[in-house]
Design a protein around this motif. Structure first.
Motif, PDB file in Angstrom:
ATOM      1  N   ILE A  14       0.684   7.532 -10.413  1.00 40.62           N
ATOM      2  CA  ILE A  14      -0.669   8.106 -10.452  1.00 40.62           C
ATOM      3  C   ILE A  14      -1.428   7.772  -9.170  1.00 40.62           C
ATOM      4  O   ILE A  14      -2.078   8.631  -8.567  1.00 40.62           O
ATOM      5  N   ARG A  15      -1.328   6.521  -8.731  1.00 38.86           N
ATOM      6  CA  ARG A  15      -1.986   6.093  -7.494  1.00 38.86           C
ATOM      7  C   ARG A  15      -1.480   6.904  -6.308  1.00 38.86           C
ATOM      8  O   ARG A  15      -2.258   7.380  -5.470  1.00 38.86           O
ATOM      9  N   CYS A  16      -0.169   7.095  -6.235  1.00 36.72           N
ATOM     10  CA  CYS A  16       0.418   7.848  -5.125  1.00 36.72           C
ATOM     11  C   CYS A  16       0.064   9.333  -5.220  1.00 36.72           C
ATOM     12  O   CYS A  16      -0.189   9.974  -4.200  1.00 36.72           O
ATOM     13  N   LEU A  17       0.029   9.872  -6.415  1.00 34.55           N
ATOM     14  CA  LEU A  17      -0.353  11.286  -6.590  1.00 34.55           C
ATOM     15  C   LEU A  17      -1.796  11.504  -6.157  1.00 34.55           C
ATOM     16  O   LEU A  17      -2.088  12.458  -5.428  1.00 34.55           O
ATOM     17  N   ARG A  18      -2.692  10.612  -6.583  1.00 33.43           N
ATOM     18  CA  ARG A  18      -4.101  10.729  -6.170  1.00 33.43           C
ATOM     19  C   ARG A  18      -4.239  10.694  -4.656  1.00 33.43           C
ATOM     20  O   ARG A  18      -4.976  11.469  -4.066  1.00 33.43           O
ATOM     21  N   SER A  19      -3.514   9.770  -4.040  1.00 38.58           N
ATOM     22  CA  SER A  19      -3.586   9.641  -2.592  1.00 38.58           C
ATOM     23  C   SER A  19      -3.048  10.897  -1.911  1.00 38.58           C
ATOM     24  O   SER A  19      -3.619  11.364  -0.918  1.00 38.58           O
ATOM     25  N   SER A  20      -1.947  11.451  -2.415  1.00 37.29           N
ATOM     26  CA  SER A  20      -1.381  12.653  -1.786  1.00 37.29           C
ATOM     27  C   SER A  20      -2.288  13.866  -1.998  1.00 37.29           C
ATOM     28  O   SER A  20      -2.372  14.719  -1.120  1.00 37.29           O
ATOM     29  N   LEU A  21      -2.983  13.934  -3.128  1.00 39.04           N
ATOM     30  CA  LEU A  21      -3.919  15.034  -3.378  1.00 39.04           C
ATOM     31  C   LEU A  21      -5.147  14.943  -2.472  1.00 39.04           C
ATOM     32  O   LEU A  21      -5.701  15.960  -2.068  1.00 39.04           O
ATOM     33  N   LYS A  22      -5.568  13.706  -2.160  1.00 34.84           N
ATOM     34  CA  LYS A  22      -6.699  13.526  -1.239  1.00 34.84           C
ATOM     35  C   LYS A  22      -6.345  13.999   0.161  1.00 34.84           C
ATOM     36  O   LYS A  22      -7.199  14.437   0.912  1.00 34.84           O
ATOM     37  N   GLY A  23      -5.055  13.884   0.502  1.00 35.95           N
ATOM     38  CA  GLY A  23      -4.613  14.256   1.831  1.00 35.95           C
ATOM     39  C   GLY A  23      -4.447  15.772   2.026  1.00 35.95           C
ATOM     40  O   GLY A  23      -4.217  16.238   3.128  1.00 35.95           O
ATOM     41  N   LEU A  24      -4.562  16.524   0.942  1.00 34.71           N
ATOM     42  CA  LEU A  24      -4.396  17.994   1.057  1.00 34.71           C
ATOM     43  C   LEU A  24      -5.615  18.670   1.627  1.00 34.71           C
ATOM     44  O   LEU A  24      -6.701  18.391   1.509  1.00 34.71           O
ATOM     45  N   ASP A  83       0.827  -1.213   0.000  1.00 35.96           N
ATOM     46  CA  ASP A  83       0.000   0.000   0.000  1.00 35.96           C
ATOM     47  C   ASP A  83       0.862   1.265   0.000  1.00 35.96           C
ATOM     48  O   ASP A  83       0.661   2.180   0.787  1.00 35.96           O
ATOM     49  N   ILE A  84       1.811   1.313  -0.941  1.00 32.73           N
ATOM     50  CA  ILE A  84       2.785   2.400  -0.993  1.00 32.73           C
ATOM     51  C   ILE A  84       2.133   3.781  -1.020  1.00 32.73           C
ATOM     52  O   ILE A  84       2.657   4.728  -0.448  1.00 32.73           O
ATOM     53  N   GLU A  85       0.975   3.876  -1.651  1.00 33.39           N
ATOM     54  CA  GLU A  85       0.327   5.198  -1.755  1.00 33.39           C
ATOM     55  C   GLU A  85      -0.099   5.750  -0.400  1.00 33.39           C
ATOM     56  O   GLU A  85      -0.274   6.958  -0.250  1.00 33.39           O
ATOM     57  N   HIS A  86      -0.268   4.872   0.597  1.00 33.12           N
ATOM     58  CA  HIS A  86      -0.668   5.324   1.932  1.00 33.12           C
ATOM     59  C   HIS A  86       0.455   5.216   2.965  1.00 33.12           C
ATOM     60  O   HIS A  86       0.230   5.499   4.139  1.00 33.12           O
ATOM     61  N   THR A  87       1.639   4.793   2.527  1.00 32.22           N
ATOM     62  CA  THR A  87       2.758   4.645   3.466  1.00 32.22           C
ATOM     63  C   THR A  87       3.865   5.624   3.093  1.00 32.22           C
ATOM     64  O   THR A  87       3.878   6.751   3.550  1.00 32.22           O
TER      65      THR A  87
END
Length: 185
Positions: A175-185, A34-38
């Protein structure tokens, strides 16, 4: 078949595919943790940078005659790849689980570029001698290869193989990691 051709075939048909397979296994491990959340986008981008750092010299050696310029670029890219690889692992450690499987994939991803560079040096030994003796005159330009290694079919087949196993998966990871980081903003 002469020794140089045997070594070139080892590069083309064993080491290059193994590097792509190890990259795909590494991507599978990232997905499983789950790299996008770690460790997120920063680590994912490091993976893409490392792929580019090895991909450029591979393409150069497949497209151009190996001379001093190409060897210098290969050595520089390998050194930079090693720096980013150490940075990547130190960054990810503690942020996500790095499994035994991923550690083994990293072993291949770290050693195969060195083995490929060593074989390129052996096959092009006179160029290595020119490099270390600073006999660089006439060897600082890119000269397209007259006959491609592996025949005319190899480069398109290899690029397709790498796109499926590495380029598309790591693009998806970014893309998965970018989406996750954008959700966290």
């Amino acid at each position: 078949m002469d020794t140089a051709q045997i070594l070139i075939n080892l590069l083309l048909f064993v080491f290059l595919p193994l590097w792509g397979i190890a990259g795909f296994i590494d991507w599978c491990c990232h997905r499983a943790t789950d790299i996008e959340h770690t460790s997120g986008l920063k680590e994912s981008l490091m993976h893409s940078v490392m792929g580019i750092q090895v991909g450029i010299p591979i393409l150069m050696c497949l497209l151009y005659r190996v001379n001093v310029l190409v060897l210098l670029i290969c050595f520089a890219a390998w050194l930079l790849h090693e720096v980013v690889a150490h940075w990547d692992v130190s960054y990810a450690t503690g942020k996500r689980h790095i499994s035994i499987c991923e550690m083994h994939a990293h072993s291949y991803l770290a050693t195969l570029p060195l083995y490929m560079l060593a074989l390129i040096a052996v096959v092009n030994w006179p160029v290595v001698v020119d490099l270390v003796t600073l006999n660089w005159q006439g060897q600082m330009q890119l000269t397209p290869m007259e006959y491609p290694h592996g025949g005319s079919w190899f480069l398109p087949a290899y690029l397709t193989f790498m796109a499926v196993l590495c380029v598309f998966p790591y693009l998806e990871e970014n893309i998965r990691c970018l989406r996750s980081s954008l959700k966290g903003l």
